[in-house]
Design an enzyme around this catalytic site. Sequence first.
Site, PDB file in Angstrom:
ATOM      1  N   CYS A 109      37.590   4.544 -20.305  1.00 54.69           N
ATOM      2  CA  CYS A 109      38.384   5.223 -20.855  1.00 54.69           C
ATOM      3  C   CYS A 109      38.728   4.866 -22.452  1.00 54.69           C
ATOM      4  O   CYS A 109      39.300   5.674 -23.239  1.00 54.69           O
ATOM      5  CB  CYS A 109      39.860   5.328 -20.379  1.00 54.69           C
ATOM      6  SG  CYS A 109      39.625   5.794 -18.768  1.00 54.69           S
ATOM      7  N   HIS A 146      45.426   7.489 -24.611  1.00 56.89           N
ATOM      8  CA  HIS A 146      44.817   7.992 -23.561  1.00 56.89           C
ATOM      9  C   HIS A 146      45.634   8.805 -22.674  1.00 56.89           C
ATOM     10  O   HIS A 146      46.628   8.120 -22.377  1.00 56.89           O
ATOM     11  CB  HIS A 146      43.915   6.915 -22.714  1.00 56.89           C
ATOM     12  CG  HIS A 146      43.516   7.289 -21.649  1.00 56.89           C
ATOM     13  ND1 HIS A 146      42.361   8.331 -21.487  1.00 56.89           N
ATOM     14  CD2 HIS A 146      43.469   6.691 -20.624  1.00 56.89           C
ATOM     15  CE1 HIS A 146      42.137   8.409 -20.202  1.00 56.89           C
ATOM     16  NE2 HIS A 146      42.490   7.447 -19.432  1.00 56.89           N
ATOM     17  N   ASN A 191      42.908  13.521 -16.481  1.00 56.47           N
ATOM     18  CA  ASN A 191      42.389  12.341 -17.161  1.00 56.47           C
ATOM     19  C   ASN A 191      40.738  12.730 -17.582  1.00 56.47           C
ATOM     20  O   ASN A 191      40.344  12.433 -16.338  1.00 56.47           O
ATOM     21  CB  ASN A 191      42.758  11.166 -16.386  1.00 56.47           C
ATOM     22  CG  ASN A 191      42.222   9.742 -16.952  1.00 56.47           C
ATOM     23  OD1 ASN A 191      41.435   9.785 -17.739  1.00 56.47           O
ATOM     24  ND2 ASN A 191      42.654   8.666 -16.238  1.00 56.47           N
TER      25      ASN A 191
HETATM   26  N1  ACO Z   1      49.660  14.366  -3.152  1.00 59.78           N
HETATM   27  C1  ACO Z   1      50.581  14.064  -2.260  1.00 59.78           C
HETATM   28  N2  ACO Z   1      50.818  12.756  -2.081  1.00 59.78           N
HETATM   29  C2  ACO Z   1      50.418  11.725  -2.639  1.00 59.78           C
HETATM   30  C3  ACO Z   1      49.078  12.143  -3.451  1.00 59.78           C
HETATM   31  C4  ACO Z   1      48.732  13.380  -3.734  1.00 59.78           C
HETATM   32  N3  ACO Z   1      47.974  13.709  -4.564  1.00 59.78           N
HETATM   33  N4  ACO Z   1      48.415  10.777  -3.970  1.00 59.78           N
HETATM   34  C5  ACO Z   1      49.110   9.893  -3.235  1.00 59.78           C
HETATM   35  N5  ACO Z   1      50.018  10.356  -2.328  1.00 59.78           N
HETATM   36  C6  ACO Z   1      51.030   9.632  -1.628  1.00 59.78           C
HETATM   37  C7  ACO Z   1      50.541   8.371  -1.267  1.00 59.78           C
HETATM   38  O1  ACO Z   1      49.872   8.398   0.034  1.00 59.78           O
HETATM   39  C8  ACO Z   1      51.977   7.707  -0.932  1.00 59.78           C
HETATM   40  O2  ACO Z   1      52.448   8.089   0.278  1.00 59.78           O
HETATM   41  P1  ACO Z   1      53.053   7.023   1.267  1.00 59.78           P
HETATM   42  O3  ACO Z   1      54.476   6.725   0.524  1.00 59.78           O
HETATM   43  O4  ACO Z   1      53.652   7.881   2.497  1.00 59.78           O
HETATM   44  O5  ACO Z   1      52.155   5.977   1.398  1.00 59.78           O
HETATM   45  C9  ACO Z   1      52.837   8.206  -1.945  1.00 59.78           C
HETATM   46  O6  ACO Z   1      52.283   9.393  -2.508  1.00 59.78           O
HETATM   47  C10 ACO Z   1      52.979   7.246  -3.149  1.00 59.78           C
HETATM   48  O7  ACO Z   1      51.830   6.885  -3.542  1.00 59.78           O
HETATM   49  P2  ACO Z   1      51.503   6.081  -4.840  1.00 59.78           P
HETATM   50  O8  ACO Z   1      50.033   5.452  -4.998  1.00 59.78           O
HETATM   51  O9  ACO Z   1      52.541   4.830  -4.774  1.00 59.78           O
HETATM   52  O10 ACO Z   1      52.029   7.075  -5.975  1.00 59.78           O
HETATM   53  P3  ACO Z   1      52.423   6.602  -7.582  1.00 59.78           P
HETATM   54  O11 ACO Z   1      53.883   6.949  -7.888  1.00 59.78           O
HETATM   55  O12 ACO Z   1      51.670   5.222  -7.839  1.00 59.78           O
HETATM   56  O13 ACO Z   1      51.367   7.438  -8.420  1.00 59.78           O
HETATM   57  C11 ACO Z   1      49.318   7.476  -9.467  1.00 59.78           C
HETATM   58  C12 ACO Z   1      49.922   7.362  -8.226  1.00 59.78           C
HETATM   59  C13 ACO Z   1      49.490   8.703 -10.034  1.00 59.78           C
HETATM   60  C14 ACO Z   1      47.761   7.427  -9.227  1.00 59.78           C
HETATM   61  C15 ACO Z   1      49.793   6.413 -10.237  1.00 59.78           C
HETATM   62  O14 ACO Z   1      49.792   5.240  -9.683  1.00 59.78           O
HETATM   63  C16 ACO Z   1      48.993   6.223 -11.653  1.00 59.78           C
HETATM   64  O15 ACO Z   1      48.821   7.088 -12.420  1.00 59.78           O
HETATM   65  N6  ACO Z   1      48.387   4.966 -11.675  1.00 59.78           N
HETATM   66  C17 ACO Z   1      47.755   4.656 -13.102  1.00 59.78           C
HETATM   67  C18 ACO Z   1      46.303   5.423 -13.134  1.00 59.78           C
HETATM   68  C19 ACO Z   1      45.637   5.316 -14.658  1.00 59.78           C
HETATM   69  O16 ACO Z   1      46.626   5.290 -15.340  1.00 59.78           O
HETATM   70  N7  ACO Z   1      44.634   5.396 -14.985  1.00 59.78           N
HETATM   71  C20 ACO Z   1      44.425   5.075 -16.202  1.00 59.78           C
HETATM   72  C21 ACO Z   1      43.400   4.124 -16.541  1.00 59.78           C
HETATM   73  S1  ACO Z   1      41.930   4.576 -15.435  1.00 59.78           S
HETATM   74  C22 ACO Z   1      41.041   5.767 -16.037  1.00 59.78           C
HETATM   75  O17 ACO Z   1      41.751   6.597 -17.218  1.00 59.78           O
HETATM   76  C23 ACO Z   1      39.624   6.095 -15.865  1.00 59.78           C
END
Ligand code: ACO
Length: 327
Positions: free
Chosen positions: A114, A254, A284
Amino acid sequence: MTIRTKIVGTGSFVPEKVLTNFDLEKMIDTSDEWITTRTGIKERHICRDGENNSDLAINAAKAALDMANIDPKELDLIIVGTLTPDMPMPSVACLVQHALGAKKAGAMDISATCSGFLYSLSVADKFVRCNPEAKILVIGSEVLSRRTNWQDRTTCVLFADGAGAAVVTGTQGEEGIVSTHLHADGSVWELLTIRGLGTAHPVDQSILDKGWQYIEMQGRDVFKHAVKALESVAFEALEASGWKMEDLDLLIAHQANIRILEHLRERLALPKDKVFINIHKYGNTSAASIPIALDEANRQGRLKPGDKVLMISFGGGFTWAGVTMRW
Ligand code: ACO
């Protein structure tokens, strides 16, 4: 007189095909509400069959060259930041070079996930400082949809396709890039990776069965690293430029997650109108996200001559980067 690298044209291009959160609701166990509140994404653009990274890059490049009023034959170098090239060889940059007829340009890809666009821009900046006459096309272009596991709801709602480009050359004026900052930490690479289909794990049924052809991400850990790194590189770049936070006219970060952008805005104490956001429309797009945002900001008239702009990125590797520039 200081030589600076100035952006003289920007362009962007996304595939026509739109995939909304409501479309995703029909494909996997998710909801528009979950995706919107957790990520800020409403829709994203996805390549149709036969549409490739180089097609997006070429279209973005043409728009940037058009704005710069520069003939491709004048280009000295083409750099493409990408983690999803059409193929391992040749580079996307070579395909762009051929399609544009940029006869005298060198061409190379840079793999910095990224941060690919800011890494590429930084290389272009050093090149221009050595040769102010040089005209360089810098592109960030990705087709992440083909490295996404469409059964994995934790990643497939995030990633998308698109390209952005900038044409740079030297100037003796006050405008242009002020400072560039590149960082990496390979110790935590497994938090965000595509393990397979490189030379370590070439194509093989066992690799495909494990899903190693797709993006794997430990979302929560990546989130924590991202906010820390982005905040720290923002302060580092401002300090190196001799700017205070309140001097800043626009932050282009980003577009990975609206919560990361909001968190940053609070930590940096920036008003809403100084933080560019378009993640709701594109998701993204990795290396393409900053140049697409830059082009939109430019075309919307949000960049005025003399404006102080900070661009920051974070991605797999990990890599992170910051660039300050006076528009
Ligand atoms: N729809 C519904 N529920 C979902 C989904 C979805 N698409 N995805 C995950 N869940 C559920 C999970 O299974 C979990 O359920 P559980 O509690 O029963 O186990 C619950 O939602 C919470 O999941 P988390 O992974 O804890 O959710 P979080 O709030 O952390 O959000 C996310 C996930 C959006 C991926 C977040 O962690 C994030 O944005 N991380 C950073 C990613 C990033 O910044 N990347 C940038 C650099 S990489 C690049 O750009 C290539």
